[in-house]
Scaffold this active site. Structure first.
Site, short mmCIF file in Angstrom:
data_model
loop_
_atom_site.label_atom_id
_atom_site.label_comp_id
_atom_site.label_asym_id
_atom_site.label_seq_id
_atom_site.Cartn_x
_atom_site.Cartn_y
_atom_site.Cartn_z
N LYS A 182 0.87 -1.17 0.00
CA LYS A 182 0.00 0.00 0.00
C LYS A 182 0.90 1.22 0.00
O LYS A 182 2.12 1.07 0.15
CB LYS A 182 -0.89 -0.01 1.24
N ARG A 183 0.35 2.41 -0.17
CA ARG A 183 1.18 3.60 -0.07
C ARG A 183 1.91 3.61 1.27
O ARG A 183 1.38 3.12 2.28
CB ARG A 183 0.33 4.88 -0.22
N LYS B 103 -9.24 -7.16 -1.36
CA LYS B 103 -8.66 -7.98 -2.43
C LYS B 103 -7.99 -9.22 -1.83
O LYS B 103 -8.14 -10.33 -2.34
CB LYS B 103 -7.65 -7.16 -3.24
N LYS C 56 -0.29 4.17 8.30
CA LYS C 56 -0.51 2.77 7.90
C LYS C 56 0.44 1.82 8.64
O LYS C 56 0.30 0.61 8.59
CB LYS C 56 -0.32 2.63 6.39
C1 26Q Z 1 -4.87 16.45 -2.86
C2 26Q Z 1 -4.44 17.74 -3.15
C3 26Q Z 1 -3.25 17.96 -3.80
C4 26Q Z 1 -2.49 16.87 -4.20
C5 26Q Z 1 -2.92 15.59 -3.92
C6 26Q Z 1 -4.12 15.38 -3.25
C7 26Q Z 1 -4.56 14.01 -2.95
C8 26Q Z 1 -4.51 13.03 -3.93
C9 26Q Z 1 -4.91 11.73 -3.64
C10 26Q Z 1 -5.07 13.68 -1.71
C11 26Q Z 1 -5.50 12.38 -1.43
C12 26Q Z 1 -5.42 11.40 -2.42
C13 26Q Z 1 -5.84 10.01 -2.22
C14 26Q Z 1 -6.42 9.56 -1.13
C15 26Q Z 1 -6.76 8.14 -0.97
O1 26Q Z 1 -6.37 7.31 -1.78
N1 26Q Z 1 -7.52 7.80 0.07
C16 26Q Z 1 -7.91 6.42 0.28
O2 26Q Z 1 -9.16 6.23 -0.36
C17 26Q Z 1 -9.54 4.87 -0.33
C18 26Q Z 1 -10.82 4.73 -1.14
O3 26Q Z 1 -11.89 5.27 -0.43
C19 26Q Z 1 -9.69 4.38 1.09
O4 26Q Z 1 -9.93 2.99 1.07
C20 26Q Z 1 -8.43 4.65 1.89
O5 26Q Z 1 -8.65 4.33 3.25
C21 26Q Z 1 -8.03 6.10 1.76
O6 26Q Z 1 -6.80 6.33 2.41
#
Ligand code: 26Q
Length: 818
Positions: free
Chosen positions: A557-558, A669, A563
């Site tokens: 995961k990231r 998954k 985490k």
């Molecule tokens: C926002 C502003 C500027 C640059 C980047 C962002 C940005 C981009 C991606 C902020 C957040 C994200 C992604 C968040 C993410 O993946 N959250 C995850 O979403 C999943 C689907 O709902 C959840 O299962 C995870 O728990 C949650 O961490």
């Protein structure tokens, strides 16, 4: 008779496919079999085109069909983490047999061909992959959903590891073209930036606004087909590409600055150049705001334009037939943009426009971390999008009046709830804009929604409890079971039929087989062969040899502190410490795999990667450890890697600090593919544990409420001092044992664990994690017992299909009375 007929007609279809493949190879691509021998690339391309041809007519038919039905759901997302498309299309169109036959004529296997396709990595992680799973489910359930996103030229960076550290490389995924996209310039829109507003009175004396002197950018759509599972439906993912307008900077041109004018093209085209690789903390970068507005404006114009073409300027039924689902706050500016288009462009009264907006916008939140909530400085916003800022002020003024009416003289509440945050630097709170402008606000797991209502969005929940609802995430069983785990899929079909592919709740029927030892043995034999495939990948990509007799323990995961990959590392170091002290009593041999990308600017996350690699190196080099423990870091974790990793996993690590992970989807998954979870009561883990039963889940750690409580007097150093195992682990890390030649590099990590303000409470959950890991060893040693657990995990995973999630979006959010 029936059977014979079918096979002969599928035979004809197979021959046709084979002919088409050759035609594309020879005519479209101008290659022959000699070229094929040198590379699979051209075969991939011709097969892709052959499959695409078979999508095209259904695609058109779906569009025509949707023409009769005015309903349109627009899923707005800055990310769609699609991965590969070829196998998915082959599976959904039921072309597998014909394709295999055709490829055999070229002495090729489908596996060799599919590996030619690069992942469409247009997302960071969970949120982006969720959007892709949702599109698959919407098409399969025949719901008229269009995905709207950006056609980034560079997707998620490719991660390589050098000297244990993450190195980022650009992902030029379009370099060899994208087979699956169809450019549709006839739907080009113009998106405005900068400039200023001018007020004037129209012929009827109404005050109107012009947004003038703007910098304009063209939005060109590239459509990707989204095939449903064997149902003839093909929905659309529309990705916008930014291009300079033809008339760019004529003034400069006339002034003789021709080259500057051409160079200025770059500024426009920068908008869709690259995906921001952050997934949790946000940077207030102007380019990101430009991306968000570009997506939103082009998409809303597209929807309104289509509406106008069919119904003219009569918007009476617009709200009834349209929904804009906002994937987090990233497209939240849609609230203001729809107002702008309706008021400035269609000359609608504010109240009517607001009624339409708040009856069409629906917002999904994906995070509980306050640092991940998006805000934009008023200054930047006003400069880039002056008209939008005015509209947000107006929305806010009217909203605050409503708050003041309900809670007179509650100044503090007004300040807390204002869309425009005051203080040293005034900022727009995008989440508040999204809540105020939407009729639905949902979290992505039961606990997450509850915490939103009680915590982050409490004031708004008090004002509008009816807006809030939960939609627990899911994943598509096509990609995440039928496609990625062929062995298990056939066993399932043989045992309970194939209904589960479209209705995953049918996996319930498997529960009785958990007690059937012959079945359990076959189930575990498939797991073993998947472990072999995974071991081969790990050997190839990590250079570490995994032994399939050992437990495959996986956390991919990231990389983020919440985490708690660090907790995993502490367990590894603890095992290593025991091994070197000769204390292997009750230990079961295991191979631990970690993988994931860190945001390029996230120092500690990158240091955690270095730590994993350093620990892996020491452990894997030590002959004493070899029979007990192997450790590998998987580089460049991505959708395609997960397709190989989750079928071969025994133990799924879902160990976030309770109350921090909104849902998680990797957990689902793994479960579907028969892995058992070790996890905290966080996100969807709670629902996973409820579904499979407490006995079939390795629970540990504090609850979200306990975490909140514990912060008040958290003292990690006394926890460490009181726990000899943890004390030795910390000493090992602090002794430099894993970084002999790089003195002190891990100090920031050990210091963070020892800090009383450690938000992730690593030390607090150590003991209970170690104990849970011991229970894992005990159960794994009992093969039939583990097999039973594994079968029950697959059998209980039915509710984590994104089909279930999407049916709930459809029934409870999208199709509503307006
Ligand atoms: C926002 C502003 C500027 C640059 C980047 C962002 C940005 C981009 C991606 C902020 C957040 C994200 C992604 C968040 C993410 O993946 N959250 C995850 O979403 C999943 C689907 O709902 C959840 O299962 C995870 O728990 C949650 O961490």
């Amino acid at each position: 008779m029936m059977k014979k007929q079918m096979s002969s007609s599928s035979n004809t279809a197979g021959k046709k496919l084979s002919k088409d493949l050759d035609r594309h190879l020879n005519l479209t691509l101008g290659r022959d079999n000699c070229d094929v021998n040198t590379s699979h690339h051209y075969l991939y391309k011709s097969l892709g085109k052959t499959v695409r041809d078979r999508l095209i007519s259904s695609w058109r038919a779906t569009r025509c069909h949707h023409h009769e039905d005015p309903t349109r759901i627009s899923y707005l997302s800055l990310e769609f983490l699609v991965g590969r498309s070829l196998q998915n299309a082959i599976l959904n169109l039921d072309l597998e047999e014909s394709v295999k036959d055709a490829l055999h004529e070229h002495a090729c296997e489908l596996e060799d061909i599919e590996s030619e396709e690069v992942d469409a990595g247009l997302g960071n992680g969970g949120l982006g992959r969720l959007a892709a799973c949702f599109l698959d489910s919407c098409a399969t359930l025949n719901i008229p959903v269009t995905g709207y996103g950006l056609r980034y030229h560079y997707g998620m960076f490719q991660q390589t590891i050098r000297n244990g550290y993450q190195v980022e490389r650009p992902d030029m995924w379009l370099r060899h073209g994208n087979l699956w996209e169809l450019e549709t310039p006839e739907y080009t829109r113009v998106v405005k930036f900068r400039g200023r507003t001018e007020y004037y009175h129209d012929d009827h004396g109404h005050k109107r606004v012009h947004w003038v002197n703007t910098n304009d950018v063209l939005a060109i759509p590239y459509d990707m087909p989204v095939p449903g599972y064997r149902n003839e439906t093909v929905n659309t993912l529309r990705l916008w590409n930014a291009e300079a307008t033809d008339e760019f900077n004529l003034d400069e041109f006339h002034a003789g600055d021709y080259t500057d004018a051409v160079a200025a093209k770059n500024r426009a085209e920068l908008i869709t150049m690259v995906l921001y690789p952050n997934d949790s903390s946000v940077q207030g970068k102007a380019l990101r705001l430009r991306q968000q507005y570009f997506l939103v404006s082009a998409s809303l114009q597209d929807v309104l334009h289509n509406w106008e073409r069919r119904y003219g300027r009569d918007f009476t039924n617009f709200a009834k037939n349209n929904v804009f689902q906002l994937n987090d706050t990233h497209p939240a500016i849609a609230v203001a943009e729809l107002m702008r288009l309706l008021v400035d462009h269609y000359w609608m009264e504010w109240e009517q426009a607001w009624t339409i907006t708040t009856a069409t916008m629906a917002y999904t939140n994906h995070t509980l971390l306050p640092e991940a909530l998006e805000t934009w400085s008023v200054e930047l916003f006003g400069e880039l999008l002056p008209r939008l800022l005015e509209i947000i002020y107006e929305i806010n003024a009217r909203f605050l009046a409503q708050v003041a009416e309900k809670w007179p003289a509650d100044v503090d509440r007004l300040r807390r709830m204002s869309i425009v945050g005051e203080g040293d630097n005034r900022h727009i709170r995008m989440a508040y804009l999204a809540i105020v402008g939407s009729y639905s606000v949902n979290g992505v797991a039961a606990l997450h929604t509850e915490l939103l209502e009680k915590g982050l969005f409490r004031d708004f929940y008090e004002l509008w409890p009816e807006k809030f609802n939960n939609k627990t995430n899911g994943v598509t069983p096509r990609r995440w079971l039928a496609h990625c785990n062929r062995g298990l899929a056939s066993l399932l079909v043989e045992t309970i039929g194939d209904g589960w592919v479209k209705d995953l709740s049918e996996l319930e029927k498997l529960k009785v087989y958990a007690e059937d030892s012959a079945f359990a043995e076959r189930f575990m034999a498939i797991k073993l062969s998947n472990k072999e495939r995974l071991a081969a990948l790990v050997a190839h990509d990590c250079g570490v040899s995994f032994d399939t007799n050992m437990i495959f323990d996986v956390q991919v995961k990231r990389i983020h502190e919440y985490k708690r990959q660090l907790l995993n590392v502490l367990h590894i170091v603890h095992l290593y410490d025991r091994i070197t002290r000769g204390d292997t009593n009750g230990m079961y041999p295991r191979c631990v795999l970690l993988g994931g990308k860190a945001a390029p600017g996230y120092f500690i996350a990158k240091l955690i990667i270095k730590l994993v690699n350093s620990v892996a190196e020491v452990v894997n080099r030590d002959a004493r450890a070899r029979p007990w423990l192997r450790v590998a870091f998987f580089p460049n974790f991505r959708v395609t890697a997960m397709e190989r990793i989750c079928p071969g996993t025994d133990l799924s690590e879902q160990i976030s600090t309770a109350g921090k992970e909104a849902s998680g989807t990797g957990n689902m998954k793994f479960m579907m593919n028969g892995a058992v979870t070790i996890g905290t009561l966080d996100g969807a883990n709670i629902e996973i544990r409820n579904a499979v039963g407490a006995d079939n889940f390795f629970l540990f750690g504090m609850t979200a409420a306990e975490v909140e409580q514990a912060h008040t007097n958290y003292d990690p150093n006394s926890i460490i001092a009181a726990d000899p195992d943890l004390n030795r682990v910390m000493s090992l890390l602090e002794s430099g044992q894993f970084n002999l030649f790089e003195k002190g590099i891990f100090d920031p990590i050990t210091q963070a664990i020892r800090s009383p303000t450690d938000p992730w409470m690593i030390a607090a959950d150590f003991r209970s994690y170690i104990d849970a890991q011991q229970r894992v060893c005990d159960v794994y040693a009992d093969k039939p017992m583990w097999a039973r657990m594994a079968v029950l995990n697959t059998a209980s995973s039915g509710e984590f299909s994104s089909d279930r999630t999407i049916k709930q979006y459809r029934d409870e959010i999208w199709y509503r009375d307006v």
